[in-house]
Each structure stands twice: as C-alpha cells, then as structure tokens.
Design an enzyme around this catalytic site. Structure first.
Site, PDB file in Angstrom:
ATOM      1  N   LEU A 287       0.824  -1.211   0.000  1.00 23.62           N
ATOM      2  CA  LEU A 287       0.000   0.000   0.000  1.00 23.62           C
ATOM      3  C   LEU A 287       0.859   1.262   0.000  1.00 23.62           C
ATOM      4  O   LEU A 287       0.510   2.261  -0.609  1.00 23.62           O
ATOM      5  CB  LEU A 287      -0.907   0.018   1.234  1.00 23.62           C
ATOM      6  CG  LEU A 287      -1.966  -1.071   1.336  1.00 23.62           C
ATOM      7  CD1 LEU A 287      -2.721  -0.939   2.647  1.00 23.62           C
ATOM      8  CD2 LEU A 287      -2.940  -0.981   0.168  1.00 23.62           C
ATOM      9  N   GLN A 288       1.947   1.219   0.723  1.00 26.16           N
ATOM     10  CA  GLN A 288       2.756   2.414   0.870  1.00 26.16           C
ATOM     11  C   GLN A 288       4.197   2.026   1.083  1.00 26.16           C
ATOM     12  O   GLN A 288       4.480   1.016   1.721  1.00 26.16           O
ATOM     13  CB  GLN A 288       2.321   3.160   2.126  1.00 26.16           C
ATOM     14  CG  GLN A 288       1.405   4.329   1.884  1.00 26.16           C
ATOM     15  CD  GLN A 288       1.091   4.971   3.229  1.00 26.16           C
ATOM     16  OE1 GLN A 288       0.398   4.376   4.041  1.00 26.16           O
ATOM     17  NE2 GLN A 288       1.618   6.147   3.440  1.00 26.16           N
ATOM     18  N   GLY A 290       8.127   3.787   1.978  1.00 28.01           N
ATOM     19  CA  GLY A 290       9.016   4.913   2.257  1.00 28.01           C
ATOM     20  C   GLY A 290      10.439   4.509   1.961  1.00 28.01           C
ATOM     21  O   GLY A 290      10.654   3.576   1.187  1.00 28.01           O
ATOM     22  N   THR A 291      11.407   5.184   2.571  1.00 26.46           N
ATOM     23  CA  THR A 291      12.789   4.798   2.276  1.00 26.46           C
ATOM     24  C   THR A 291      13.119   3.453   2.911  1.00 26.46           C
ATOM     25  O   THR A 291      13.881   2.690   2.372  1.00 26.46           O
ATOM     26  CB  THR A 291      13.794   5.857   2.761  1.00 26.46           C
ATOM     27  OG1 THR A 291      13.575   6.064   4.150  1.00 26.46           O
ATOM     28  CG2 THR A 291      13.640   7.152   2.020  1.00 26.46           C
ATOM     29  N   PHE A 292      12.526   3.169   4.073  1.00 20.06           N
ATOM     30  CA  PHE A 292      12.718   1.836   4.651  1.00 20.06           C
ATOM     31  C   PHE A 292      11.412   1.203   5.122  1.00 20.06           C
ATOM     32  O   PHE A 292      11.321  -0.001   5.267  1.00 20.06           O
ATOM     33  CB  PHE A 292      13.732   1.890   5.804  1.00 20.06           C
ATOM     34  CG  PHE A 292      13.295   2.792   6.933  1.00 20.06           C
ATOM     35  CD1 PHE A 292      13.630   4.135   6.952  1.00 20.06           C
ATOM     36  CD2 PHE A 292      12.531   2.290   7.980  1.00 20.06           C
ATOM     37  CE1 PHE A 292      13.219   4.963   7.988  1.00 20.06           C
ATOM     38  CE2 PHE A 292      12.125   3.110   9.015  1.00 20.06           C
ATOM     39  CZ  PHE A 292      12.462   4.454   9.013  1.00 20.06           C
ATOM     40  N   ARG A 294       7.419  -0.007   5.045  1.00 19.08           N
ATOM     41  CA  ARG A 294       6.471  -0.540   4.060  1.00 19.08           C
ATOM     42  C   ARG A 294       5.158  -0.832   4.777  1.00 19.08           C
ATOM     43  O   ARG A 294       5.171  -1.314   5.911  1.00 19.08           O
ATOM     44  CB  ARG A 294       6.960  -1.877   3.491  1.00 19.08           C
ATOM     45  CG  ARG A 294       8.370  -1.909   2.965  1.00 19.08           C
ATOM     46  CD  ARG A 294       8.396  -1.631   1.466  1.00 19.08           C
ATOM     47  NE  ARG A 294       9.735  -1.840   0.914  1.00 19.08           N
ATOM     48  CZ  ARG A 294      10.712  -0.937   0.957  1.00 19.08           C
ATOM     49  NH1 ARG A 294      10.504   0.229   1.542  1.00 19.08           N
ATOM     50  NH2 ARG A 294      11.888  -1.185   0.430  1.00 19.08           N
ATOM     51  N   ASP A 406       0.888  12.796  18.374  1.00 21.42           N
ATOM     52  CA  ASP A 406       1.072  12.941  16.924  1.00 21.42           C
ATOM     53  C   ASP A 406      -0.258  12.672  16.208  1.00 21.42           C
ATOM     54  O   ASP A 406      -0.373  11.761  15.391  1.00 21.42           O
ATOM     55  CB  ASP A 406       2.170  11.994  16.436  1.00 21.42           C
ATOM     56  CG  ASP A 406       2.613  12.330  15.013  1.00 21.42           C
ATOM     57  OD1 ASP A 406       2.074  13.288  14.424  1.00 21.42           O
ATOM     58  OD2 ASP A 406       3.487  11.626  14.486  1.00 21.42           O
TER      59      ASP A 406
END
Ligand SMILES: *[C@@H]1O[C@H](CO)[C@@H](O)[C@H](O)[C@H]1NC(C)=O
Ligand SMILES: *[C@@H]1O[C@H](CO)[C@@H](O)[C@H](O)[C@H]1NC(C)=O
Length: 548
Positions: A287-288, A290-292, A294, A406
C-alpha cells in the site's frame, strides 16, 4: 518577509473578524471601525465591522475594546444603505463619571445616519483625579421604521484606561491639540502588543461564543424582538461545558495503565504476548512505501484482513526498534475508534513487522483523502462524523492518562464504510516525510501539527492533543492539504505566537471551523477537552442532519 507576514496578518484578521458572518442579508446599514481606528486601538491593519450590510456581528460587539491612556477619542464609521438617511440616537455612559466625565460626541445625540460614509468620534477625557479603568457603554439605536416601531439597538463597550493627572495629559486641553499628540514609542509598542493580545481575546471570545451556541435556537428571552430586519448571529448564554476552561484531570485511577511501553521490560512483555508466527501472515499488496518503511495489505490465518507495517532489509536497528516501540504504543487501548495491534513478529530480526486488524478495506486516512475521487464524494456530515469518532477515541486515551502526541490524518485509518480509527505513528516519519521537520536538532517533529507549548518547551499534554486534533479536522476539510504550506517550519513558533492560525477552508462551515479554532487557543487551559469536542461535534451533527 515583512510583506508576506503582513498579508497573512490581514488574511488572519479578515478571517477572525468576518468569518463568522452568516450569508449576506439585505442590509440597511454599515457600522465599523475604519482602518486607522483599528490600527490605533488594536495595532492591526483591518476594518472591524459591527454591522455589515445590516448583519450584526455580536461577537465583535461583545468584545470590550481597551482604549489606551494616550488615546483620547475613539471613532466609528457608518453609512445608511437604506437609500435614505436613517434616524439614530446615541447614548454614552461612563461607569465612573468622577474619573471619566460623560464622554463627548462630535455629532448630535439624535440625528440621521447619512447615506454617504461618515466618521464620528467620541471624546474620552479623563479628569485625572486618580488612575482607573472605566467602562464606557455606547448605545446606538437605529430606527428603521418609526411607524412599526422597528428599532435596532447596538451596544458597544470600551474600557478606557485613565492615569492620574500629573502623569500625562492634564496639560493638553485644546481638543484640536489632542489630535496631534504623538504617543511615545514605548506606548506605541504597548499598544501594539496590547492589540495582539486583544485580538487573541477576540478570537477566544468569538470561538467560545460560537461553540457555545447550542442547537436550540433560543431567542433573547425577555427582550422584545426589535431586530427583525437585522440578521443577528446568535449568542446564547454559554452552556455548561464551554464556559469554564477545560482543565483536564487525567484519570490515573484503578484502570490498569496498559498503554505506553516506556520500559524495555514492558515492551518485551508485550512482544511476547503478541508474537504471531510469520507463516500465518500472507501479504497481498503493497500500500505504501518509504525509504525503509512498508505498509502491506494482507491476511492472517487465511481469513482475517490485516495491515502489515514492516521495514526493508536495509533498515537500521534504530528504525526496527522504533517500529516496534511506536507500533505497540496503543496496544491495550481497546476501543472501536483505535486501530488495534493484532500481533508482532520479530522472528527474523532484520524485518520484523506489526500486524493491525483491518476489516473492510481499511487504509490510511491521509492517502484516502488525497485520492481525487474522495474530494468529490465526502460531505460535511461525513467529516463531522469522522471527527466525532476520533474525538471519542482520544477521549478514551486521555481517560487512561495517555497523550497521543502525533494526531494527524496520516496516523488514522479509514474503511469502506467511512469508519475511522486512530492509529499509532509508527513509520509515519518515513512514509510522510513532508509532514515532519527538524528544527536544528536531530529530532524530526510534526511541527505544523504542534501546539505552541509543544514547539517551544516540548510540553505535551491533553491540550496539545486538542491542538493537533484541530489541525486534523482542518485536514479533513481540505482533503489533506499541507497545513501552513507557505510557512517555513522555523517560523512556525513566531507565527503562532503572533496569533496567526490556519485559515478557514473553502466550503468548511463556520460552525466546524469554530470548533477547530477553539482547539488553537493559545493557552492550553482554554482549549477544549475531547469530552467537550464530542459535545460540540454532536451538537453540530444534530443541527446539520435535522433537515436531511
Ligand atoms: C468627528 O471627529 C473625527 C475625528 O476626530 C473626524 O474624522 C470626523 O470627521 C468628525 N465628524 C464630524 C461629523 O465632524
Ligand atoms: C423593519 O424594517 C425592515 C426594513 O424596512 C423590514 O424589512 C422589516 O420587515 C421591518 N420589521 C418589522 C417588524 O416591521
């Protein structure tokens, strides 16, 4: 920079002062403080409308404008829009005639509002016998129609600060001279600072008054209905929860504090409790990425839909432990509005994962909002419902003494039935790098979602969660636009300190925006608790669904 800030300032004030007006009514009158006057009294460049095209802004009226010691007359500007001069009468009263003798007018007490723009002034000259703050009440009656006794009454309040005689102004007697007295620079600064404070007060007042408007459209009891032709925004007496500052007492009660795995032992205990066998998890789609980090969609035990958060092979030990620690921060917070952790696996130390229960095609809320089809299909009612579900989840967390720290759409999920859940923030820094900024230190923080005290002093509490929740609601209304896109993260602290806030999104109803703005009160104690937010949101939901 100055020019840009100036523009924001005007924008913000415009928003604060005019955003609360209902749709334009056919009007008969404008009554406002012109640019010079607002600059002089509040230190900002804007016009302040009390009546705009016949529509009365009660919030502005209710605000007691402070009149500094060196300002000796105040001005109003008005104009009849009725196509003919409108008869008026003015009465000015001083709460302490000994200190401030009856203020003087440079127009007659009874007359006609001209059809061209007219500015008149009210002189406030202190007697100087002693220093004091004097309340000045200005009552203006506008007669729209004598025959039908069609009269509108407007009441303005000012707080005049008077000094003792020898301190400043006794020697200036000539009223013409008064006009040209230049205040000393120090006074000017006080004035501007005072202005900003006053402006913030306006916001708070506006917001409280607006939020306090219950669903019941009560009429001003006792008072005769004289304002039929003026569309007046309602100011009911504030109902229960809104009037007192929201002092939140976290409940550290008998409830077991299941959440917050601060201690390593606690983390280990949770991991062992939650460990699932890797072979039972089947990944179906990515689905998504990033640099590391998932995020996958998948199944657990063949039949259970799950979201899987994991890291790539090359992730550092730090990134791995962050995933586990953050991924389990909400473990045990059993609530339908909170995404629950189903399991973890650390079998393979390089690629551990965290599993979340994900029925009905559950996916990230921010990604969902960014889909072009979303902005066409989501209604205000749905936005209010989502906000309300999340407010309940946060109320639950806070009642267990847990602060989320957050809150943002990136840390929520949504399913096909538009049910939303709050989730933890694991991997968000990697998956949504644009939402986090480093401010000179090594810490990557969600700067644009943070309250002032969180930015300045790293103070996180229930009230800082309320602030972020306001930003989350703003994201819902804008389909996940970046908040304060134009503002440099380093400028945020000053920007907020100066009283600037997010602007009202296009299509966002005043009531909803008011709830958001309520979350952005400068003082933490003035922000709503989640219990109060739930009431506000439920009230608004009832209002908007009444006719659907
Ligand atoms: C009253 O005084 C103000 C400022 O002192 C001036 O601008 C205004 O024109 C005066 N109005 C009338 C009607 O004289
Ligand atoms: C008051 O006057 C306005 C404008 O002349 C009119 O629209 C309104 O209906 C009047 N109200 C009453 C109660 O007469």
């Amino acid at each position: 920079m100055e020019a840009v800030l100036g523009k924001f300032r005007i924008l913000t004030i415009g928003l604060l002062l005019f955003a609360f007006a209902a749709p334009p009514a056919r009007g008969h009158l404008n009554l406002y403080l012109n640019l010079q006057e607002v600059m002089r009294l509040l230190g900002v460049s804007a016009e302040l409308y009390y009546v705009r095209e016949g529509q009365v802004n009660d919030y502005a009226l209710n605000f007691v404008v402070p009149v500094p010691a060196n300002v000796r007359d105040i001005a109003f500007t008005w104009q009849s829009l009725a196509g003919r001069p409108l008869p008026y009468s003015i009465n000015v009263q001083s709460s302490d005639p000994a200190v401030l003798p009856r203020p003087t007018l440079n127009i007659s007490q009874i007359g006609e509002i001209p059809t061209n723009v007219q500015t008149f002034s009210i002189g406030m000259k202190c007697s100087g016998i002693r220093p004091a703050e004097v309340e000045v009440t200005i009552t203006i009656e506008v007669i729209l129609n004598r025959a039908s006794n069609n009269i509108t009454e407007l009441v303005f309040r000012r707080k005049k600060i008077c000094m003792a005689a020898d301190q400043d102004d006794n020697n200036v007697d000539d009223p013409m001279l008064l006009e040209t007295v230049v205040p000393p620079p120090a006074g000017l600064i006080t004035l501007i600072v005072g202005g900003i404070l006053a402006l913030m007060l306006v916001v708070i007042l506006i917001v409280i008054a607006y939020c306090a408007r219950g669903p019941s459209k009560r009429q001003n009891h006792g008072q005769p209905m004289r304002t039929s032709s003026f569309q007046r925004l309602q100011t009911n007496p504030p109902c229960g929860p809104y009037i007192s500052p929201s002092i939140i007492a976290p409940i550290h009660s008998t409830l077991p504090r299941k959440i917050e795995p601060q201690q390593p032992e606690e983390l280990h205990r949770r991991i062992s409790e939650l460990t699932v066998e890797r072979c039972r998890v089947r990944l179906s789609s990515l689905l998504q990425e990033g640099t590391f980090g998932r995020v996958y969609k998948g199944t657990y035990n063949e039949n259970q839909d799950v979201l899987v958060k994991t890291v790539a092979q090359h992730a550092s030990q730090m990134q791995v432990s962050l995933l586990l620690q953050e991924g389990m921060s909400l473990y045990g917070a059993l609530h339908p509005g909170i995404l629950s952790v189903l399991g973890v696996s650390i079998e393979d130390h390089t690629t551990p994962f965290v599993l979340y229960q994900a029925m009905n095609n559950m996916r990230n809320l921010k990604m969902f909002l960014l889909e072009p089809s979303c902005s066409r299909s989501i209604t205000t009612i749905q936005i209010v419902m989502m906000s309300s579900q999340l407010a309940m989840a946060l109320g639950h967390l806070h009642s267990h003494g847990v602060v989320h720290k957050d809150i943002a759409t990136r840390n929520c999920v949504i399913d096909d039935q538009l049910r939303v859940k709050l989730s933890d923030s694991s991997l968000s820094r990697d998956l949504f790098p644009a939402d986090y900024n480093c401010l000179g230190d090594s810490e990557n923080r969600p700067v644009k979602w943070m309250s002032l005290e969180a930015l300045q002093k790293k103070q996180f509490a229930e009230a800082s969660d309320s602030w972020s929740f306001g930003v989350l609601m703003w994201e819902l209304c804008t389909f996940a636009k970046q908040p304060y896109a134009e503002v440099d993260p380093f400028e945020m602290e000053h920007y907020l300190k100066d009283g600037y806030r997010l602007a009202q999104p296009f299509n966002c109803p005043d009531e909803l925006f008011t709830i958001m703005a309520y979350c952005w009160a400068l003082l933490p104690a003035e922000r709503p608790s989640f219990a109060q937010l739930q009431v506000c949101l439920t009230d608004f939901y009832t209002q908007i669904t009444r006719y659907v």
